[in-house]
Design a protein around this motif. Structure first.
Motif, PDB file in Angstrom:
ATOM      1  N   PRO A 154       0.816  -1.223   0.000  1.00 20.94           N
ATOM      2  CA  PRO A 154       0.000   0.000   0.000  1.00 20.94           C
ATOM      3  C   PRO A 154       0.850   1.272   0.000  1.00 20.94           C
ATOM      4  N   THR A 155       1.942   1.265   0.763  1.00 20.19           N
ATOM      5  CA  THR A 155       2.796   2.467   0.816  1.00 20.19           C
ATOM      6  C   THR A 155       3.373   2.775  -0.567  1.00 20.19           C
ATOM      7  N   CYS A 156       3.849   1.733  -1.248  1.00 21.02           N
ATOM      8  CA  CYS A 156       4.448   1.950  -2.563  1.00 21.02           C
ATOM      9  C   CYS A 156       3.407   2.395  -3.595  1.00 21.02           C
ATOM     10  N   ILE A 157       2.222   1.836  -3.494  1.00 23.59           N
ATOM     11  CA  ILE A 157       1.161   2.242  -4.438  1.00 23.59           C
ATOM     12  C   ILE A 157       0.826   3.725  -4.237  1.00 23.59           C
ATOM     13  N   GLU A 158       0.772   4.138  -2.958  1.00 27.76           N
ATOM     14  CA  GLU A 158       0.488   5.558  -2.670  1.00 27.76           C
ATOM     15  C   GLU A 158       1.611   6.462  -3.163  1.00 27.76           C
ATOM     16  N   ILE A 159       2.846   6.017  -2.944  1.00 25.82           N
ATOM     17  CA  ILE A 159       3.997   6.818  -3.388  1.00 25.82           C
ATOM     18  C   ILE A 159       3.974   6.958  -4.916  1.00 25.82           C
ATOM     19  N   LYS A 160       3.671   5.851  -5.574  1.00 28.09           N
ATOM     20  CA  LYS A 160       3.631   5.873  -7.043  1.00 28.09           C
ATOM     21  C   LYS A 160       2.578   6.872  -7.536  1.00 28.09           C
ATOM     22  N   ALA A 161       1.407   6.842  -6.896  1.00 36.00           N
ATOM     23  CA  ALA A 161       0.328   7.758  -7.296  1.00 36.00           C
ATOM     24  C   ALA A 161       0.764   9.209  -7.086  1.00 36.00           C
ATOM     25  N   HIS A 162       1.443   9.462  -5.958  1.00 32.23           N
ATOM     26  CA  HIS A 162       1.906  10.824  -5.672  1.00 32.23           C
ATOM     27  C   HIS A 162       2.951  11.250  -6.713  1.00 32.23           C
ATOM     28  N   LEU A 163       3.880  10.340  -6.978  1.00 26.75           N
ATOM     29  CA  LEU A 163       4.983  10.652  -7.892  1.00 26.75           C
ATOM     30  C   LEU A 163       4.469  10.978  -9.300  1.00 26.75           C
ATOM     31  N   GLU A 164       3.413  10.273  -9.713  1.00 28.93           N
ATOM     32  CA  GLU A 164       2.878  10.499 -11.058  1.00 28.93           C
ATOM     33  C   GLU A 164       2.301  11.902 -11.215  1.00 28.93           C
ATOM     34  N   ASN A 165       1.893  12.499 -10.087  1.00 30.15           N
ATOM     35  CA  ASN A 165       1.228  13.803 -10.163  1.00 30.15           C
ATOM     36  C   ASN A 165       2.049  14.955  -9.582  1.00 30.15           C
ATOM     37  N   CYS A 166       3.243  14.663  -9.101  1.00 28.43           N
ATOM     38  CA  CYS A 166       4.017  15.710  -8.430  1.00 28.43           C
ATOM     39  C   CYS A 166       5.301  16.023  -9.206  1.00 28.43           C
ATOM     40  N   GLU A 167       5.300  17.201  -9.809  1.00 27.05           N
ATOM     41  CA  GLU A 167       6.456  17.578 -10.628  1.00 27.05           C
ATOM     42  C   GLU A 167       7.720  17.730  -9.781  1.00 27.05           C
ATOM     43  N   ASN A 168       7.571  18.266  -8.569  1.00 26.62           N
ATOM     44  CA  ASN A 168       8.728  18.452  -7.684  1.00 26.62           C
ATOM     45  C   ASN A 168       9.422  17.119  -7.413  1.00 26.62           C
ATOM     46  N   CYS A 169       8.605  16.139  -7.059  1.00 24.32           N
ATOM     47  CA  CYS A 169       9.184  14.825  -6.745  1.00 24.32           C
ATOM     48  C   CYS A 169       9.807  14.188  -7.978  1.00 24.32           C
ATOM     49  N   GLN A 170       9.169  14.377  -9.129  1.00 22.20           N
ATOM     50  CA  GLN A 170       9.728  13.816 -10.363  1.00 22.20           C
ATOM     51  C   GLN A 170      11.108  14.395 -10.642  1.00 22.20           C
ATOM     52  N   HIS A 171      11.240  15.729 -10.464  1.00 24.18           N
ATOM     53  CA  HIS A 171      12.544  16.371 -10.662  1.00 24.18           C
ATOM     54  C   HIS A 171      13.559  15.834  -9.663  1.00 24.18           C
ATOM     55  N   PHE A 172      13.096  15.738  -8.424  1.00 24.00           N
ATOM     56  CA  PHE A 172      14.003  15.284  -7.372  1.00 24.00           C
ATOM     57  C   PHE A 172      14.521  13.875  -7.676  1.00 24.00           C
ATOM     58  N   PHE A 173      13.604  12.967  -7.978  1.00 23.87           N
ATOM     59  CA  PHE A 173      14.030  11.579  -8.205  1.00 23.87           C
ATOM     60  C   PHE A 173      14.829  11.421  -9.496  1.00 23.87           C
ATOM     61  N   LYS A 174      14.512  12.230 -10.496  1.00 25.58           N
ATOM     62  CA  LYS A 174      15.309  12.144 -11.729  1.00 25.58           C
ATOM     63  C   LYS A 174      16.743  12.590 -11.431  1.00 25.58           C
ATOM     64  N   SER A 175      16.874  13.643 -10.628  1.00 27.39           N
ATOM     65  CA  SER A 175      18.234  14.123 -10.343  1.00 27.39           C
ATOM     66  C   SER A 175      19.002  13.137  -9.457  1.00 27.39           C
ATOM     67  N   VAL A 176      18.298  12.410  -8.594  1.00 24.02           N
ATOM     68  CA  VAL A 176      18.979  11.366  -7.800  1.00 24.02           C
ATOM     69  C   VAL A 176      19.474  10.260  -8.736  1.00 24.02           C
ATOM     70  N   GLU A 177      18.619   9.841  -9.666  1.00 20.13           N
ATOM     71  CA  GLU A 177      19.022   8.795 -10.612  1.00 20.13           C
ATOM     72  C   GLU A 177      20.185   9.260 -11.490  1.00 20.13           C
ATOM     73  N   ASP A 178      20.139  10.536 -11.914  1.00 21.84           N
ATOM     74  CA  ASP A 178      21.247  11.056 -12.728  1.00 21.84           C
ATOM     75  C   ASP A 178      22.546  11.094 -11.923  1.00 21.84           C
ATOM     76  N   THR A 179      22.435  11.436 -10.645  1.00 21.30           N
ATOM     77  CA  THR A 179      23.624  11.452  -9.774  1.00 21.30           C
ATOM     78  C   THR A 179      24.288  10.081  -9.778  1.00 21.30           C
TER      79      THR A 179
END
Lengths: 187, 76
Positions: free
Chosen positions: B24-49
């Motif tokens: 359930p936690t991961c499903i909620e996080i996924k839903a949030h991530l799909e709609n949150c531009e800030n988090c998308q930028h943050f996680f993309k920059s972590v992956e790029d790092t």
């Protein structure tokens, strides 16, 4: 020849097999040593000591774990010991979760990972960022994210629990991302 | 190595939380991530790092290789 066969021959005193094992792992060991020790002389010294240890102790190697795992452990211990003996270098604290998950600067980075090998300025930025990270966190980040080892393997090498490895990894990633963000977001 | 996919990112996040991808936690996080531009930028920059450090390698020189074999007494 398979690694297992080379180890068995080297254990019986076959110098050619021993040389093959050294050649097989020298690039991995040097690369990892450099990334943890942050200095070419220290990386070379660590690599030499690591293989000397392998030559001396190979007869005790049972083959239960991978030879690479054993080599990573020797390198990590050696570099951490060097770092502790030089504690004059202050490392940036990464205890503050709020500061780590800093979303203030959201601009896309203009540099992409594909350009890292051709961009000396970027290498300098990467070096400076990793240099600020305490060696205990650096080792976990390098083993897990860069060398691609599993959390379980990393935990065994650094002798930490799995939750402790995950916590250090999370903090190391966020810290490095923030350091890069300061330099890459506005270039 | 190929560029990470969204699933890879989710695996990383959920693995760090000690959660299965379908928890359930991961499903909620996924839903949030799909709609949150800030988090998308943050996680993309972590992956790029992570990708930056993966691609930054130090090639061993012939001198260093020769000194190693000599040090170990394996030079022919």
């Amino acid at each position: 020849m398979e690694e297992k066969e080379l180890i068995e021959k080297a254990q019986k005193g076959d110098r050619k097999a021993l040389t093959e094992l050294v050649k097989m792992y020298e690039q991995t060991v040097y690369n990892f040593s450099f990334k943890i020790c942050r200095n070419k002389e220290r990386a070379e010294h660590t690599m030499q000591e690591t293989f000397l240890s392998m030559v001396k102790n190979l007869h005790q190697f049972s083959g239960d774990s991978k030879l690479s795992t054993w080599l990573y452990r020797v390198v990590a211990n050696h570099c951490l010991m060097l770092a502790r003996s030089e504690s004059k270098y202050g490392f940036t604290s990464i205890d503050d979760d709020e500061a780590l998950i800093d979303e203030k600067n959201l601009a896309d980075w203009k540099v992409t990972p594909e350009h890292v090998t051709e961009n000396n300025e970027l290498k300098k930025i990467l070096d400076e960022a990793i240099q600020k990270l305490a060696p205990e966190y650096r080792v976990v980040f390098m083993l897990r994210d860069v060398e691609g080892l599993s959390t379980e393997e990393t935990a065994k090498i650094v002798e930490l629990s799995i939750p402790a490895v995950k916590s250090r990894l999370h903090r190391a990633r966020a810290f490095l991302r923030n350091e890069l963000n300061k330099r890459l977001a506005y270039e | 190595m190929n560029k990470p996919t969204c699933k890879d990112v989710m695996m990383h996040i959920c693995d760090n939380l000690g959660e299965e991808l379908n928890s359930p936690t991961c499903i909620e996080i996924k839903a949030h991530l799909e709609n949150c531009e800030n988090c998308q930028h943050f996680f993309k920059s972590v992956e790029d790092t992570i990708q930056f450090y993966r691609k930054y390698n130090i090639q061993i020189s012939e001198d260093v290789h020769n000194r190693l074999l000599e040090f170990l007494g394996l030079k022919e």
